[in-house]
Write a protein that holds these residues in place. Structure first.
Motif, short mmCIF file in Angstrom:
data_model
loop_
_atom_site.label_atom_id
_atom_site.label_comp_id
_atom_site.label_asym_id
_atom_site.label_seq_id
_atom_site.Cartn_x
_atom_site.Cartn_y
_atom_site.Cartn_z
N SER A 287 -8.80 4.38 6.69
CA SER A 287 -9.13 3.77 8.09
C SER A 287 -10.22 2.53 8.13
CB SER A 287 -9.83 4.90 8.94
OG SER A 287 -11.30 5.02 8.35
N THR A 288 -10.07 1.95 8.96
CA THR A 288 -10.75 0.63 9.09
C THR A 288 -12.41 0.73 8.72
OG1 THR A 288 -9.51 -0.35 10.74
CG2 THR A 288 -11.29 -1.46 10.48
N GLU A 289 -12.75 2.04 9.41
CA GLU A 289 -14.24 2.30 9.16
C GLU A 289 -14.47 2.61 7.61
OE1 GLU A 289 -15.24 5.64 11.67
OE2 GLU A 289 -14.66 4.58 13.40
N ASP A 290 -13.57 3.30 7.01
CA ASP A 290 -13.83 3.24 5.57
C ASP A 290 -13.94 1.99 4.76
OD1 ASP A 290 -13.96 6.17 5.89
OD2 ASP A 290 -11.95 6.20 5.50
N GLU A 291 -12.95 1.14 5.22
CA GLU A 291 -13.23 -0.11 4.49
C GLU A 291 -14.43 -0.90 4.71
OE1 GLU A 291 -9.64 -2.10 5.96
OE2 GLU A 291 -8.18 -0.86 4.68
N TRP A 292 -14.84 -0.79 5.97
CA TRP A 292 -16.12 -1.36 6.27
C TRP A 292 -17.20 -0.77 5.36
CZ3 TRP A 292 -16.67 -6.21 7.75
CH2 TRP A 292 -15.71 -6.78 8.59
N GLU A 293 -17.24 0.41 5.38
CA GLU A 293 -17.89 1.32 4.54
C GLU A 293 -18.16 0.79 3.17
OE1 GLU A 293 -17.73 5.51 5.00
OE2 GLU A 293 -18.13 5.31 7.29
N ARG B 156 0.85 -1.05 -0.07
CA ARG B 156 -0.10 -0.01 0.06
C ARG B 156 1.00 1.07 -0.02
NH1 ARG B 156 -5.05 -0.93 4.16
NH2 ARG B 156 -5.73 -2.71 3.16
N SER C 258 -1.49 2.87 6.50
CA SER C 258 -2.45 2.98 5.53
C SER C 258 -3.39 4.22 5.94
CB SER C 258 -3.25 1.95 5.47
OG SER C 258 -4.45 2.21 4.67
N THR D 193 0.34 4.98 11.35
CA THR D 193 -0.40 3.85 10.82
C THR D 193 0.46 3.67 9.57
OG1 THR D 193 -1.87 5.65 9.62
CG2 THR D 193 -2.63 4.48 11.83
#
Length: 171
Positions: free
Chosen positions: A154-160, A138, A151, A149
């Protein structure tokens, strides 16, 4: 005497019957028998005879159980020693299955115990697996590096994004 008390204290936390604990148990039951005999002589009560018989039975049962545990431990050590010897013999020979079966048969015919479990020989040759795909790294932004970090996403963006893709598939 101080070392005996220290050994007794440590043997309480050691699993199984230790020699120090057995000595203390036997001395305690012997003193109890003497006390019960003294009380019997002093009072002529049948109750102390019954208590003495019960105490003697418990004393014998504890010693019997400790001896049975010793015998069982010796048998387990012997089985483990035989299994290790069979494993060494199997690894050192080319035709391991025949020799292990022969060793197990000869050891069981002498002592008439159940046969030792068969020992599996583990292959020591390992084949390397060739990788078929390439790893993709990445891109890390300077802002993400300052936050510690790897990346910028964020993890929230990936889950969205995953949720949006699933919603799109169900339509």
């Amino acid at each position: 005497m101080a070392s005996f008390v220290q050994d007794l204290w440590e043997s309480i936390f050691t699993p199984g019957p230790t020699p120090t604990l057995l000595i203390a148990t036997n001395v305690t039951f012997a003193v109890l028998q003497v006390v019960l005999a003294g009380l019997l002589i002093a009072t002529y009560s049948v109750h102390f005879v019954v208590l003495s018989v019960l105490s003697g039975g418990l004393w014998a049962a504890i010693n019997w159980f400790a001896n049975e545990l010793k015998v069982h431990q010796k048998q387990e050590e012997e089985k483990e020693r035989r299994a290790q010897a069979a494993a060494r013999q199997a690894v050192s020979s080319e035709d391991s299955e025949t020799e292990v079966e022969g060793a197990a048969a000869s050891s069981t015919s002498l002592k008439k115990e159940p046969p030792a479990p068969e020992v599996a020989v583990v292959a020591t040759d390992v084949e390397a697996v060739k990788s078929t795909g390439e790893l993709k790294h990445r891109v890390v932004s300077e802002e993400a590096l300052s936050q510690g970090t790897k990346s910028s996403v964020s993890t929230e963006d990936e889950w969205e994004r995953v949720s949006e893709n699933e919603d799109g598939k169900s339509r």
